[in-house]
Design an enzyme around this catalytic site. Structure first.
Site, PDB file in Angstrom:
ATOM      1  N   ASP A  32       0.821  -1.208   0.000  1.00  0.00           N
ATOM      2  CA  ASP A  32       0.000   0.000   0.000  1.00  0.00           C
ATOM      3  C   ASP A  32       0.858   1.262   0.000  1.00  0.00           C
ATOM      4  O   ASP A  32       1.352   1.695   1.041  1.00  0.00           O
ATOM      5  CB  ASP A  32      -0.897  -0.010   1.244  1.00  0.00           C
ATOM      6  CG  ASP A  32      -1.774   1.226   1.326  1.00  0.00           C
ATOM      7  OD1 ASP A  32      -2.318   1.497   2.423  1.00  0.00           O
ATOM      8  OD2 ASP A  32      -1.902   1.937   0.318  1.00  0.00           O
ATOM      9  N   ASP A 217      -1.492   5.619  -5.221  1.00  0.00           N
ATOM     10  CA  ASP A 217      -1.896   4.754  -4.117  1.00  0.00           C
ATOM     11  C   ASP A 217      -2.231   3.345  -4.595  1.00  0.00           C
ATOM     12  O   ASP A 217      -3.345   3.078  -5.051  1.00  0.00           O
ATOM     13  CB  ASP A 217      -3.115   5.366  -3.397  1.00  0.00           C
ATOM     14  CG  ASP A 217      -3.529   4.545  -2.189  1.00  0.00           C
ATOM     15  OD1 ASP A 217      -4.509   4.926  -1.519  1.00  0.00           O
ATOM     16  OD2 ASP A 217      -2.864   3.525  -1.915  1.00  0.00           O
TER      17      ASP A 217
END
Ligand SMILES: N[C@H]1[C@H](O)[C@@H](Sc2ccccc2)[C@@H]2OC[C@H]1O2
Length: 328
Positions: A32, A217
């Site tokens: 992430d 992201d």
């Protein structure tokens, strides 16, 4: 050295999972670039939360050390979250190894994590200033590894419905077309944030997004962009409607979707393939589909996996820059 692991998409490309060896135990985890905590499912969790997951067991690691008194509590943009205590252990990602990495052991996780039984935790790859461990903030795997890597970079090579890769310490130029275009990253927010002030729908004219900024992201499934971009894009799609009940724009599944190009750092227009913007059907018959580009009510846009499926992305925290090029 360097380290390379597979990035395997879950059903529908909702997220991508990669193998991480922690204290000798292999955990499939969600990398992430939008957060900075490495946390795992583990045997402290309630049995109902552990069910179906691979759960890290401190007792089975000969190298784990508890960080007595340390805790973490993290909340994510989608409203999910996790909390627990903290130790350190050896982490090996495809050969790149950190001997004393903070391992955050969840004692509570929100429902969406429990239900996502293929994922056994997250590896945060944003900047360490966002790490939530208290009293002493901890560093990300990438921060801990970067001085031992051949280059202070990691790359995301995510592929639509196919196995891709994350690589630490090297840039594999056979995986993208031409050369990478580099943009300056503003690290103030702790995200991989860059200027993104223009966009273009298909072959149309480039339009401005006032004060446009975006973060890269890998942990976000879609592309969440300014409402002006959403309106301009779906105005070109017959039958597109903003469907409050499903929570975003839908359109007929057989639509021919235009590409969406977005500015990265003022000198590169990243092309996101139109057919990747047909994200998933919302009805049994598969006639109505949900868009991979949706609106976010903030100037900070979130370029998630929908973009990564079109663009090879390199994250450089040697000079705080982000590089992109179309996949090979
Ligand atoms: N950076 C992202 C993060 O990885 C996920 S956490 C997550 C939650 C449930 C399932 C899988 C992952 C969440 O959505 C957007 C932002 O917060």
């Amino acid at each position: 050295g360097s380290g390379k692991v597979t990035a395997t998409p879950e059903q529908g490309d909702v997220e991508f999972l990669s193998p991480v060896i922690i204290g000798g135990q292999t955990m499939n985890m969600d990398f992430d670039s939008g957060s900075s905590d490495l946390w795992v499912f583990n045997t402290q969790l309630a049995a109902a939360s552990q069910a179906g997951h691979t759960n890290f067991d401190v007792a089975k690691s000969t190298t784990f050390k508890m960080l007595t008194g340390s805790t973490f509590t993290i909340s994510y943009g989608d409203g999910s979250g996790a909390a627990g205590n903290v130790g350190t252990d050896t982490v090996n990602i495809g050969g790149a190894t950190v001997t004393s990495q903070a391992i955050e052991l969840a004692t509570a996780v929100s429902a969406s994590f429990v239900q996502d039984t293929q994922s056994n935790g997250l590896v945060g790859l944003a900047f360490s200033k966002l790490n939530t461990v208290k009293p002493a903030q901890q560093k990300t795997f990438f921060d801990n590894a970067k001085d031992t890597l051949a280059m202070p970079v990691f790359t995301a090579d995510l592929r639509k419905a196919a196995v891709g890769a994350y690589e630490f310490g090297a840039i594999d130029s056979t995986k993208f077309n031409g050369s990478l275009s580099w943009a300056a990253v503003n690290t103030t927010s702790g995200f991989w944030q860059f200027s993104s002030q223009k966009f273009q729908v298909g072959t149309g004219t480039a339009m401005n997004v006032a004060g446009g900024q975006a973060i890269a992201d890998t942990g976000t499934t879609l592309m969440l962009v300014n409402a002006a971009v959403v309106n301009a894009y779906y105005s070109q799609v017959t039958g597109a409607v903003n469907n409050q009940t499903v929570g975003g724009v839908t359109f007929p599944c057989n639509s021919q979707l235009p590409d969406l190009s977005v500015d990265v750092g003022g000198n590169y227009m990243a092309v996101v393939r139109g057919d990747d913007i047909n994200f998933a059907p919302v009805d049994q018959a598969g006639t109505t589909c949900f868009g991979g580009v949706q609106a976010i009510a903030s100037n900070l846009q979130i370029y998630g996996d929908i973009m990564f499926k079109s663009q090879f992305v390199a994250f450089n925290n040697g000079n705080n820059s982000i590089g992109m090029a179309p996949h090979q």
